[in-house]
Write a protein that holds these residues in place. Structure first.
Motif, PDB file in Angstrom:
ATOM      1  N   ASN A  63       0.775  -5.249   4.160  1.00 34.97           N
ATOM      2  CA  ASN A  63      -0.347  -5.909   4.806  1.00 34.97           C
ATOM      3  C   ASN A  63      -0.339  -7.406   4.506  1.00 34.97           C
ATOM      4  OD1 ASN A  63      -3.774  -6.375   4.064  1.00 34.97           O
ATOM      5  ND2 ASN A  63      -2.967  -6.282   6.134  1.00 34.97           N
ATOM      6  N   THR A 123       1.436  -2.926   8.607  1.00 32.69           N
ATOM      7  CA  THR A 123       2.621  -2.290   9.182  1.00 32.69           C
ATOM      8  C   THR A 123       3.046  -1.093   8.343  1.00 32.69           C
ATOM      9  OG1 THR A 123       3.400  -4.424  10.021  1.00 32.69           O
ATOM     10  CG2 THR A 123       5.014  -2.641   9.895  1.00 32.69           C
ATOM     11  N   LEU A 124       3.262   0.039   8.997  1.00 37.86           N
ATOM     12  CA  LEU A 124       3.849   1.199   8.339  1.00 37.86           C
ATOM     13  C   LEU A 124       5.345   0.966   8.198  1.00 37.86           C
ATOM     14  CD1 LEU A 124       3.698   4.078   7.200  1.00 37.86           C
ATOM     15  CD2 LEU A 124       3.988   4.919   9.555  1.00 37.86           C
ATOM     16  N   HIS A 135       0.858  -1.186   0.000  1.00 36.99           N
ATOM     17  CA  HIS A 135       0.000   0.000   0.000  1.00 36.99           C
ATOM     18  C   HIS A 135       0.893   1.235   0.000  1.00 36.99           C
ATOM     19  CE1 HIS A 135      -3.919  -1.958   1.350  1.00 36.99           C
ATOM     20  NE2 HIS A 135      -3.025  -2.939   1.507  1.00 36.99           N
ATOM     21  N   GLN A 141       3.696   7.574   2.247  1.00 35.73           N
ATOM     22  CA  GLN A 141       3.637   6.501   3.238  1.00 35.73           C
ATOM     23  C   GLN A 141       3.671   5.153   2.521  1.00 35.73           C
ATOM     24  OE1 GLN A 141       0.262   6.843   5.855  1.00 35.73           O
ATOM     25  NE2 GLN A 141       0.568   9.031   6.197  1.00 35.73           N
ATOM     26  N   LYS A 179       7.582   2.847   6.023  1.00 38.49           N
ATOM     27  CA  LYS A 179       8.412   4.037   5.866  1.00 38.49           C
ATOM     28  C   LYS A 179       7.539   5.225   5.507  1.00 38.49           C
ATOM     29  CE  LYS A 179      12.263   6.421   4.996  1.00 38.49           C
ATOM     30  NZ  LYS A 179      13.300   6.740   6.035  1.00 38.49           N
ATOM     31  N   THR A 180       7.834   6.351   6.120  1.00 42.67           N
ATOM     32  CA  THR A 180       7.309   7.639   5.708  1.00 42.67           C
ATOM     33  C   THR A 180       8.470   8.466   5.199  1.00 42.67           C
ATOM     34  OG1 THR A 180       5.502   7.589   7.339  1.00 42.67           O
ATOM     35  CG2 THR A 180       6.094   9.737   6.431  1.00 42.67           C
ATOM     36  N   HIS A 192      -4.513   6.642  -2.439  1.00 45.58           N
ATOM     37  CA  HIS A 192      -4.069   5.394  -1.821  1.00 45.58           C
ATOM     38  C   HIS A 192      -4.024   4.315  -2.894  1.00 45.58           C
ATOM     39  CE1 HIS A 192      -5.137   1.963   1.243  1.00 45.58           C
ATOM     40  NE2 HIS A 192      -3.926   1.836   0.734  1.00 45.58           N
ATOM     41  N   TRP A 244       3.127   1.082   3.260  1.00 44.49           N
ATOM     42  CA  TRP A 244       2.582   0.101   4.189  1.00 44.49           C
ATOM     43  C   TRP A 244       2.681  -1.291   3.590  1.00 44.49           C
ATOM     44  CZ3 TRP A 244      -0.038   1.665   8.840  1.00 44.49           C
ATOM     45  CH2 TRP A 244      -0.199   3.053   8.979  1.00 44.49           C
TER      46      TRP A 244
END
Length: 262
Positions: A202, A255-256, A152, A198, A258-259, A160, A200
């Motif tokens: 999953n 889980t995030l 994501h 962002q 990296k930003t 998104h 993510w």
């Protein structure tokens, strides 16, 4: 003299291709229209386009081949494209097919065995400068061929990109959803917006012969290891990459990774 040298090199490549097994059998005639190619004796054929017809995702090419032994357990062989390694799974007969959207410039495709040794490597130069270059590429791969893992990406304008909404109106997007376990899943933008992104990952569920399911007992290991690679300005002197290894322990885990600000 140069012409004779090139002819001799082409003949040598042809002999070597016939002497080796069919580890990497396509793209037929090479991946590019100019420069070095990996020739084969098969007839030319058209390559499938990406489900996302934007930027560098246009002209996605299939990499296909056959390994002497099927790979369905760790450690897996690896397919390394432009330095980006992903586990290489095969069917019961040892065949595989993976897609990749190549940009212009120098590109490489390598198959490594489960022991980490190189089995076959092809380096080629894509001279078509009209093809947009990926400025941001995000690659996700994982090491369980039963797992259905999804990438994501949220772009600065709030859009998104994920399996149910792969194409963004800002020019970015995902390749087709990978549902058979191997990855990679790719997000790319050729003209990225300025701002915060962002990334993510999953663990959505599992995929088997009977379709999607949520039985975690089919996992090969208690923890699925995912590798997320961020590549900026790919195939240019400004290329920069970051890699993250993220464990996934249970179905539904989001889980995030990296930003980052571009």
């Amino acid at each position: 003299m140069t012409r004779y040298i090139l002819l001799a090199a082409a003949l040598l490549l042809s002999v070597l291709a016939q002497a080796q097994d069919r580890t990497m059998t396509a793209p037929t005639g090479g991946w590019n229209r100019a420069g070095l190619t990996d020739k084969s004796q098969e007839l030319a054929k058209n390559y499938p386009y990406s489900l996302i017809d934007r930027g560098a995702q246009r002209n996605r090419r299939m990499i296909t081949g056959h390994l002497a032994q099927a790979s369905d357990k760790r450690p897996f062989p690896k397919l390394v494209v432009n330095g980006n390694p992903t586990p290489l799974y095969t069917d019961a007969d040892g065949r595989y097919a993976r897609a990749y959207s190549f940009g212009s410039g120098s590109n490489s495709v390598e198959v490594r065995g489960a022991d980490g040794k190189s089995v076959k490597r092809v380096q080629f130069y894509e001279a078509d400068r009209t093809r947009p270059q990926p400025v941001i590429r995000v690659i996700a791969a994982w090491d369980d061929n039963q797992a259905e893992v999804d990438l994501h990406v949220v772009t600065p304008d709030g859009q998104h990109a994920f399996w149910a909404h792969p194409a963004l109106t800002n020019g970015g997007g995902l390749d087709g959803d990978t549902v058979d376990g191997p990855g990679p899943e790719n997000f790319m933008m050729t003209a990225p917006q300025r701002g915060v992104y962002q990334v993510w990952i999953n663990y959505w569920g599992n995929f088997g012969s009977s379709g999607y399911h949520f039985d975690e007992s089919t996992r090969q290991q208690p923890i699925i290891t995912t590798r997320i690679t961020l590549v900026f300005h790919e195939n240019t002197p400004r290329e920069r990459r970051e890699e993250f290894v993220v464990p996934l322990r249970s179905i539904g885990e989001l889980t995030l990774v990296k930003t980052f600000t571009f």
